[in-house]
Design a protein around this motif. Structure first.
Motif, mmCIF file in Angstrom:
data_model
loop_
_atom_site.group_PDB
_atom_site.id
_atom_site.type_symbol
_atom_site.label_atom_id
_atom_site.label_comp_id
_atom_site.label_asym_id
_atom_site.label_seq_id
_atom_site.Cartn_x
_atom_site.Cartn_y
_atom_site.Cartn_z
ATOM 1 N N SER A 1 0.916 2.068 10.644
ATOM 2 C CA SER A 1 -0.067 0.988 10.533
ATOM 3 C C SER A 1 -1.292 1.580 9.735
ATOM 4 C CB SER A 1 -0.332 0.592 12.002
ATOM 5 O OG SER A 1 0.592 0.077 12.473
ATOM 6 N N ARG A 2 -1.831 0.499 9.038
ATOM 7 C CA ARG A 2 -2.839 0.805 8.119
ATOM 8 C C ARG A 2 -4.318 0.558 8.903
ATOM 9 N NH1 ARG A 2 -0.868 4.136 4.311
ATOM 10 N NH2 ARG A 2 1.271 3.157 3.833
ATOM 11 N N TYR A 3 -5.391 1.573 8.492
ATOM 12 C CA TYR A 3 -6.480 1.371 9.395
ATOM 13 C C TYR A 3 -7.704 1.681 8.206
ATOM 14 C CZ TYR A 3 -4.130 1.896 13.825
ATOM 15 O OH TYR A 3 -3.215 1.846 14.685
ATOM 16 N N ARG A 4 -8.870 0.812 8.389
ATOM 17 C CA ARG A 4 -9.888 1.168 7.530
ATOM 18 C C ARG A 4 -10.660 2.426 7.980
ATOM 19 N NH1 ARG A 4 -11.210 -4.154 8.515
ATOM 20 N NH2 ARG A 4 -13.126 -3.572 9.675
ATOM 21 N N HIS A 5 -11.631 2.724 7.262
ATOM 22 C CA HIS A 5 -12.381 4.053 7.563
ATOM 23 C C HIS A 5 -13.136 3.911 8.837
ATOM 24 C CE1 HIS A 5 -15.101 1.791 5.145
ATOM 25 N NE2 HIS A 5 -16.292 2.393 6.056
ATOM 26 N N ASP A 6 -13.487 2.720 9.118
ATOM 27 C CA ASP A 6 -14.431 2.426 10.211
ATOM 28 C C ASP A 6 -13.732 1.900 11.393
ATOM 29 O OD1 ASP A 6 -13.827 0.000 8.968
ATOM 30 O OD2 ASP A 6 -15.677 -0.953 9.329
ATOM 31 N N GLU A 7 -12.343 1.906 11.429
ATOM 32 C CA GLU A 7 -11.474 1.510 12.546
ATOM 33 C C GLU A 7 -10.953 2.482 13.333
ATOM 34 O OE1 GLU A 7 -9.485 -2.579 11.034
ATOM 35 O OE2 GLU A 7 -8.451 -0.961 10.648
ATOM 36 N N VAL B 1 0.850 -1.116 -0.076
ATOM 37 C CA VAL B 1 -0.023 -0.097 0.129
ATOM 38 C C VAL B 1 0.933 1.160 -0.169
ATOM 39 C CG1 VAL B 1 -1.810 1.048 1.174
ATOM 40 C CG2 VAL B 1 -1.622 -1.242 1.150
ATOM 41 N N SER C 1 -20.334 -6.206 14.155
ATOM 42 C CA SER C 1 -19.554 -5.628 14.570
ATOM 43 C C SER C 1 -18.515 -6.812 15.069
ATOM 44 C CB SER C 1 -19.358 -4.459 15.552
ATOM 45 O OG SER C 1 -20.210 -4.894 16.703
#
Length: 495
Positions: A229-235, A217, A262
Motif C-alpha cells: 500500500s502507498r502512503y504519503r509522507h504525513d501518513e 506508481v 487534519s
C-alpha cells in the motif's frame, strides 16, 4: 642491438597534431631513423591499420611501457628511454638508454641480457639507474595499478639512497605511483556481445506489470514482488484502524460546524452551553485568573505570528518595532485583551491601550491593568489620542456577549469608527455569536475552548486551548477529544 627492443610495448608522443600512439615494436631501423609499431592505438583508440611507422623527426617523446627480451619480461615505469639522441635522431638500441628492472606481479625480476647501465633524461629530472642484477625503486603512478596489485609476499622496494634530480628521494614517493600495465592493448571490449546478454524486453515487461499492480506508481522493490500500500509522507504506516474524524459531539446542534487542517470535525456550541462549561470549569478549579492568563498567552502568540514572527522580531530590527492598538471594554473580554497586551509588551511590541475611564470596573480588569502598567505600554482613554497613522495590528476586545447596550455608548462608536477607518487588520478575541452584528469587521477571530456560531464578518476563525479538562466537558454532556495536537492555537475551516 636494435633487435633487443623488438616486442616491447612503447608509447610515442608525436605532439599535439599527431597525438600519442601505443603499440608493440615490430622493427627499428637505425639507418633511416624509423621505428614501427604493430597493432597500434592512437589516443586510446585502436588504429584500423595493423602497423604504423614513425620517423625520428616526428617523435617528441618515447616511453617504454614493457620490455620483452627473449622469454623474460622486464617492466619499465615511465622511462622515456626512446628519445632524441645527440644527433637529433632516435636511438634504436639500448646504447641510447637502459631499461630499469622493477617489481611486477608479486616478484622482483632482474635485468638479464641487457646492456650496461645507462641514463635516461626526463623533463622532471634525471633518473639514476643501477647495475644489472640490482632492483630499483621507482615512482608509482596513482592512475596505474595500485599498491594492492602486488603479491602478498612482495614488499615495497626500498630506496638505495641515490640522488634524483639533485635531491634525496623520499620513501613516500613509493606509494604515489602504481605499476605498469600487465595486458596488451590489442583487445577491444565487446559491447554488442555484452548487450545481447541483457533481455530488455523481459525486464520492461516485469516493470510494467509491477506498475499496473501499484496503480501506476513504480515500486522500489523487485518487479516480481507484490506492491504494498502507498502512503504519503504525513501518513501513519502503522495504522491499525480507521480514523474517526468526528471525535467531539455536543448534546444539541447549534447550526454550524468547523474542521481542522487534519480533517477533525469541531462543532460549534451555543453561548448558554459555553457559559455553563466555563462555570463548571471554575467550580473545578479553573478560575477566571487562570483562564485570562491562558487566553492572553494564546492570543499574544497568535498576534506575534501575524506581526511577522521571527522575520520581524529580531535584535537587529529594534528600530522597527511593530505597533499594536488594543481596544478594550469594561468586561471579561476587555480583561482578556489586557492580558494579551501585557504579553505583547513583554515581547518588545509597542502596545497602545484604549480603555475609557469608568466609574466602576471589574476586579479582573483592575488587576490586569495594574500588571499592564508595569510593562511600559501606553494607555489612552480618548480616541483622539490613538495614532493617526495605520498601526500593524488592531486587537478588538470592545464587544461583550451579554451587555449589548455598550454599543450605544459614544466611546464605543468612536473606537469602532477609528478601527474601521484605520487600514490595519483586526483580530477579535472571543467575539459574540452571529445573532449580534459586530461593529468592527475583523480579519481573524479567536474563540476559546469550543467555537461559537460566528457570523461571516468575524473573518477566519481560530481556536485556542484554555486548559479545560476532558472531565469538565463530559460533565456538561460534551464528548470531547482534543483537536489541538501539538499546538495551543489552531485554524478552523467552515464546512
Amino acid at each position: 642491438m636494435a633487435a633487443d627492443w623488438l616486442g616491447s610495448l612503447v608509447s610515442i608522443n608525436c605532439g599535439v597534431t599527431l597525438g600519442v600512439y601505443q603499440g608493440e615494436v615490430s622493427s627499428v631501423d637505425q639507418v633511416s631513423q624509423t621505428i614501427s609499431l604493430r597493432q597500434p592505438f592512437h589516443n586510446g583508440v585502436k588504429c584500423p591499420v595493423p602497423e604504423v611507422t614513425f620517423s625520428a623527426m616526428d617523435i617528441k617523446e618515447l616511453k617504454i611501457l614493457d620490455i620483452r627480451n627473449g622469454g623474460s619480461q622486464v617492466g619499465v615505469a615511465d622511462s622515456g628511454c626512446y628519445g632524441r639522441n645527440g644527433r637529433g635522431g632516435v636511438s634504436g638500441a639500448p646504447a641510447g638508454s637502459a631499461p630499469v628492472a622493477v617489481p611486477r606481479k608479486g616478484e622482483l625480476r632482474s635485468q638479464e641480457g641487457l646492456s650496461s647501465p645507462q641514463q635516461c633524461s626526463k623533463s622532471y629530472g634525471e633518473r639514476h639507474l643501477e647495475a644489472p642484477g640490482q632492483t630499483k625503486g621507482f615512482r608509482r603512478r596513482h592512475n596505474s595499478w595500485s599498491s594492492s596489485s602486488r603479491g602478498p609476499s612482495q614488499a615495497t622496494p626500498k630506496k638505495n639512497g641515490l640522488k634524483n634530480g639533485g635531491g634525496a628521494m623520499k620513501n613516500k614517493d613509493d606509494e604515489c605511483f602504481g605499476d605498469g600495465m600487465d595486458e596488451g592493448l590489442d583487445k577491444d571490449f565487446d559491447f554488442e556481445g555484452n548487450l545481447a546478454l541483457f533481455d530488455k524486453a523481459a525486464v520492461f515487461s516485469e516493470i510494467d506489470t509491477s506498475e499496473r499492480r501499484g496503480n501506476g506508481v513504480r515500486s522500489r522493490g523487485t518487479p516480481g514482488e507484490r506492491t504494498p500500500s502507498r502512503y504519503r509522507h504525513d501518513e501513519n504506516i502503522l495504522e491499525a484502524k480507521p480514523i474517526v474524524y468526528r471525535q467531539i459531539t455536543v448534546p444539541q446542534h447549534s447550526g454550524k460546524e468547523y474542521c481542522t487542517d487534519s480533517g477533525l470535525v469541531v462543532p460549534s456550541v451555543s453561548y448558554e452551553l459555553h457559559k455553563r462549561l466555563l462555570a463548571v470549569a471554575e467550580r473545578q478549579g479553573l478560575t477566571l485568573e487562570r483562564r485570562l492568563e491562558m487566553t492572553g498567552v494564546c492570543a499574544s502568540q497568535m498576534a506575534l505570528t501575524l506581526l511577522g514572527g521571527p522575520n520581524r522580531l529580531t535584535p537587529k530590527n529594534v528600530h522597527q518595532r511593530p505597533a499594536v492598538a488594543l481596544l478594550c471594554g469594561p468586561h471579561v473580554q476587555g480583561a482578556q485583551g489586557l492580558s494579551c497586551g501585557r504579553h505583547l509588551a513583554n515581547h518588545e511590541v509597542e502596545v497602545i491601550l484604549f480603555l475609557p475611564n469608568f466609574v466602576k470596573m471589574l476586579e479582573a480588569i483592575t488587576n490586569e491593568l495594574t500588571l499592564f502598567s508595569k510593562t511600559g505600554g501606553k494607555q489612552v482613554s480618548s480616541v483622539k489620542d490613538l495614532p493617526d497613522t495605520p498601526v500593524d495590528l488592531v486587537i478588538n476586545c470592545l464587544d461583550c456577549h451579554e451587555n449589548a447596550f455598550l454599543r450605544d455608548q459614544p466611546w464605543y462608536r468612536a473606537a469602532a469608527d477609528w478601527a474601521n477607518q484605520n487600514r490595519a487588520p483586526v483580530l477579535s478575541i472571543d467575539p459574540p455569536v452571529s445573532g449580534q452584528e459586530q461593529a468592527v469587521e475583523a480579519k481573524w477571530s479567536l474563540s476559546l475552548g469550543l467555537p461559537l456560531p460566528l457570523a461571516e464578518s468575524a473573518g477566519r476563525v481560530y481556536l485556542c486551548d484554555i486548559g479545560v479538562p476532558r472531565q469538565v466537558f463530559q460533565e456538561v454532556g460534551i464528548k470531547y477529544h482534543s483537536p489541538f495536537g501539538c499546538k495551543f492555537v489552531i485554524p478552523l475551516h467552515s464546512t
